[in-house]
Scaffold this motif. Structure first.
Motif, PDB file in Angstrom:
ATOM      1  N   LYS A 166      81.592 -29.621  45.319  1.00 55.17           N
ATOM      2  CA  LYS A 166      80.785 -30.821  45.086  1.00 55.17           C
ATOM      3  C   LYS A 166      79.489 -30.642  45.860  1.00 55.17           C
ATOM      4  N   TYR A 167      78.389 -31.170  45.324  1.00 54.55           N
ATOM      5  CA  TYR A 167      77.112 -30.985  46.004  1.00 54.55           C
ATOM      6  C   TYR A 167      76.181 -32.153  45.748  1.00 54.55           C
ATOM      7  N   GLU A 168      75.257 -32.320  46.682  1.00 54.70           N
ATOM      8  CA  GLU A 168      74.233 -33.355  46.579  1.00 54.70           C
ATOM      9  C   GLU A 168      72.912 -32.727  46.989  1.00 54.70           C
ATOM     10  N   THR A 169      71.871 -32.962  46.188  1.00 50.15           N
ATOM     11  CA  THR A 169      70.560 -32.380  46.442  1.00 50.15           C
ATOM     12  C   THR A 169      69.557 -33.474  46.787  1.00 50.15           C
ATOM     13  N   TYR A 227      73.841 -23.918  41.184  1.00 49.95           N
ATOM     14  CA  TYR A 227      74.592 -25.079  40.683  1.00 49.95           C
ATOM     15  C   TYR A 227      75.669 -24.651  39.691  1.00 49.95           C
TER      16      TYR A 227
END
Length: 69
Positions: A51-54, A42
């Motif tokens: 950009k990221y989504e977990t 991260y």
């Protein structure tokens, strides 16, 4: 693209992920599946502008969708 990093010991998941991300074009997405939440990844993603989504999966692994900015 989906990259399954389950069963690998650190730092292999992070190294595989960063290598795959380097091949993406802006706006493209990579989905990774890890045994654990990738805390150090991260930090790298924030520095690189991704950009990221977990999402925690039912089996206890983590699915992270990463988009190149």
């Amino acid at each position: 693209m989906i990259l399954d990093n389950r069963g690998l010991e650190p730092p292999q998941p992070m190294m595989r992920t960063l290598t795959a991300l380097s091949k993406l074009q802006p706006g493209e997405t990579l989905t990774i599946i890890n045994d654990r939440r990738p805390m150090f990844l991260y930090e790298q993603l924030d520095e690189l502008g991704y950009k990221y989504e977990t999402v925690e999966r039912q089996d206890g692994s983590y699915q992270i969708t990463i988009t190149k900015g």
